[in-house]
Scaffold this active site. Structure first.
Site, PDB file in Angstrom:
ATOM      1  N   ASP A  30       0.855  -1.187   0.000  1.00  0.00           N
ATOM      2  CA  ASP A  30       0.000   0.000   0.000  1.00  0.00           C
ATOM      3  C   ASP A  30       0.887   1.232   0.000  1.00  0.00           C
ATOM      4  OD1 ASP A  30      -2.023   2.096   0.961  1.00  0.00           O
ATOM      5  OD2 ASP A  30      -3.264   0.288   0.930  1.00  0.00           O
ATOM      6  N   THR A  86     -12.547   0.872  -6.494  1.00  0.00           N
ATOM      7  CA  THR A  86     -13.222   1.267  -7.743  1.00  0.00           C
ATOM      8  C   THR A  86     -14.538   1.966  -7.393  1.00  0.00           C
ATOM      9  OG1 THR A  86     -14.239  -0.939  -7.906  1.00  0.00           O
ATOM     10  CG2 THR A  86     -12.208  -0.565  -9.150  1.00  0.00           C
ATOM     11  N   LEU A 153     -16.804 -11.817  -0.881  1.00  0.00           N
ATOM     12  CA  LEU A 153     -16.687 -11.747   0.578  1.00  0.00           C
ATOM     13  C   LEU A 153     -17.763 -10.858   1.163  1.00  0.00           C
ATOM     14  CD1 LEU A 153     -12.810 -11.189   0.824  1.00  0.00           C
ATOM     15  CD2 LEU A 153     -14.044 -13.367   0.810  1.00  0.00           C
ATOM     16  N   GLU A 155     -18.914  -8.595   4.263  1.00  0.00           N
ATOM     17  CA  GLU A 155     -18.337  -7.931   5.428  1.00  0.00           C
ATOM     18  C   GLU A 155     -18.929  -8.539   6.698  1.00  0.00           C
ATOM     19  OE1 GLU A 155     -17.947  -3.621   5.266  1.00  0.00           O
ATOM     20  OE2 GLU A 155     -18.458  -3.724   3.147  1.00  0.00           O
ATOM     21  N   ARG A 254     -34.792 -10.544   3.872  1.00  0.00           N
ATOM     22  CA  ARG A 254     -35.073  -9.951   5.183  1.00  0.00           C
ATOM     23  C   ARG A 254     -35.409  -8.479   4.970  1.00  0.00           C
ATOM     24  NH1 ARG A 254     -32.831 -12.172   9.778  1.00  0.00           N
ATOM     25  NH2 ARG A 254     -34.156 -10.633  10.810  1.00  0.00           N
ATOM     26  N   GLY A 260     -26.776  -1.067   1.689  1.00  0.00           N
ATOM     27  CA  GLY A 260     -25.656  -0.125   1.674  1.00  0.00           C
ATOM     28  C   GLY A 260     -24.360  -0.903   1.553  1.00  0.00           C
ATOM     29  N   CYS A 263     -20.407  -2.642  -1.818  1.00  0.00           N
ATOM     30  CA  CYS A 263     -20.644  -3.325  -3.098  1.00  0.00           C
ATOM     31  C   CYS A 263     -21.946  -2.950  -3.799  1.00  0.00           C
ATOM     32  CB  CYS A 263     -20.601  -4.837  -2.884  1.00  0.00           C
ATOM     33  SG  CYS A 263     -19.004  -5.458  -2.352  1.00  0.00           S
ATOM     34  N   LYS A 266     -22.594   0.742  -5.445  1.00  0.00           N
ATOM     35  CA  LYS A 266     -21.739   1.106  -6.584  1.00  0.00           C
ATOM     36  C   LYS A 266     -21.827   0.090  -7.726  1.00  0.00           C
ATOM     37  CE  LYS A 266     -17.202  -0.825  -5.232  1.00  0.00           C
ATOM     38  NZ  LYS A 266     -16.874  -1.547  -6.458  1.00  0.00           N
ATOM     39  N   LYS A 324     -24.694  -2.631   8.184  1.00  0.00           N
ATOM     40  CA  LYS A 324     -25.124  -3.940   8.678  1.00  0.00           C
ATOM     41  C   LYS A 324     -24.238  -4.318   9.856  1.00  0.00           C
ATOM     42  CE  LYS A 324     -22.349  -7.276   6.105  1.00  0.00           C
ATOM     43  NZ  LYS A 324     -22.371  -8.542   5.371  1.00  0.00           N
TER      44      LYS A 324
END
Length: 432
Positions: A30, A86, A153, A155, A254, A260, A263, A266, A324
């Site tokens: 990074d 992105t 994946l 979160e 649910r 939100g 992923c 966008k 979440k």
């Protein structure tokens, strides 16, 4: 194998750590020196259950390294993963690919022997073609292969999702790369993961199509919940009845606030922008985006109705503010729209979230962060259960709330309507 993960955001860090835990030598790179120094000292930039233990374990075992030297890290590695952000371009639906293309240019300066360059970042269809074009300006096509390997994946469940994935998607027509990557993922395939080899463009689209479909399921059940409230039907009965159909399944059915996170917002926008570029109108996904954008306004209207439009000086408590549970991610969380709107109406906001205080709300003088649940709810006129953390599932409201005329708006349907009624608590939920 020797791997280089470019970008230590959510995808790069989790994937890199998990790959090292499978026995590979991984360098996470990074440009942010402070972030790299923190990682070397076991300070993790994101909240993800179990990640800190894996980082410390594999860093001590010398399988996991952190660096700011991109050129050196690429030269030491055989497989290069592009894991940079992105985000959506400002005032557009298109994905901003500037970081991806900048990394591709950097990679092209450091290839001396055969490398597999993998896009793990979520990128629109044809991005791999462009990366290949950028690198081939400086490097012979015999020395590299560009592959799409999207991540799936969630979160809060990322380590489990990496270790026990439904599928591993590898987008390449290059036999050499395909063989190497099948070997890399063999520990996961042996646990039951399906290995899917497609064209590069197909792999890029699989990611967007998957997220758009899941976003559609959330939006669909939320709209049905609106209908259920009008016709006196319980949305949870509908979700169970639908979800038992194997063609549909219960996951993502649910009802609750708007979707939100990093992923869905966008990616649904990006896939419609890609379709527009190819003169195809994805009307269903565009409707999903519009419906989701209206969701927070509907939730606010419900708050106004509960308080009979008397918002000024009301003490409103938010339990959870992230989009979440089991994550500290605030991106496109409903709380970012609801809290400022309530403040504007004169409300006093108190909130508690297990992941701590949020910078997003520090600029508001009438927003206070509480260190525990009891303190947060104590003086509330209205308690909004915004995020489905386990911490919120067994609260003794009658005992802990000092204002005896309080109401609860449960945006996650955590509690039983009947039990709340028995306890004489004014309780409002979604789709009931």
């Amino acid at each position: 194998m020797k791997l280089c993960m470019i970008g230590t955001g959510y995808v790069g860090l989790v994937s890199g750590v998990c790959f090292s835990d499978l026995g590979n030598d991984v360098i996470c790179v990074d440009k942010d020196l402070n972030k790299i120094d923190n990682l070397k000292n076991g300070i993790i930039p994101i909240y993800e259950p179990g990640l800190d233990e894996l980082i410390i374990k594999n860093y001590k075992n010398n399988r996991l390294k952190f660096s700011t030297n991109l050129k050196n890290s690429i030269s030491k590695s055989d497989i290069i993963f592009i894991c940079v952000g992105t985000p959506t371009k400002k005032n557009e639906n298109n994905a901003d690919l500037s970081q991806v293309y900048n990394v591709a240019k950097q990679i092209s300066k450091s290839i001396k022997k055969y490398k597999i360059v993998i896009t793990k970042s979520t990128v629109p269809v044809t991005t791999g073609d462009q990366i290949e074009k950028i690198i081939s300006k400086k490097v012979s096509k015999k020395l590299f292969s560009v592959v799409s390997n999207p991540e799936f994946l969630r979160e809060g469940d990322a380590i489990r999702d990496f270790t026990y994935p439904d599928r591993v998607v590898i987008g390449t027509n290059n036999k050499k790369s395909n063989k190497i990557l099948k070997n890399l993922y063999s520990p996961l395939i042996s646990k039951g993961a399906k290995y899917v080899n497609t064209s590069r463009r197909a792999a890029e689209l699989i990611k967007y199509a998957s997220n758009s479909f899941l976003a559609t399921k959330i939006t669909f059940i939320n709209e049905l919940a609106n209908l259920c409230e009008k016709i006196n039907v319980n949305i949870e009965d509908i979700s169970i009845g639908m979800g038992l159909d194997n063609r549909i399944g219960s996951r993502f059915l649910r009802a609750g606030p708007a979707y939100g996170g990093s992923c869905f917002p966008k990616d649904t926008k990006a896939i419609t922008a890609t379709a527009d570029k190819f003169k195809t109108n994805l009307t269903v996904i565009k409707s999903v985006i519009k419906s989701n954008e209206n969701r927070s306004s509907l939730m606010l209207k419900k708050v106004f109705d509960i308080l009979k439009n008397k918002i000024k000086n009301k003490n409103i408590c938010f339990l959870g503010v992230t989009f979440k549970a089991n994550t500290d991610d605030m991106r496109d969380s409903s709380s970012l729209k609801m809290i400022p709107a309530l403040i504007k109406k004169g409300a006093k906001i108190n909130y508690f979230d297990p992941t701590g205080e949020k910078l997003d709300f520090k600029k508001f003088k009438n927003v206070i962060f509480s260190n525990n649940i009891k303190e947060a709810i104590k003086k509330s006129d209205l308690i909004i259960i915004h995020t489905e953390w386990n911490d919120f599932k067994n609260i003794n409201f009658k005992k802990d709330v000092k204002n005896k005329k309080f109401s609860i708006f449960d945006m996650r349907n955590i509690y039983s309507v009947d039990k709340m009624k028995d306890n004489k608590i004014k309780y409002f939920s979604i789709g009931n």
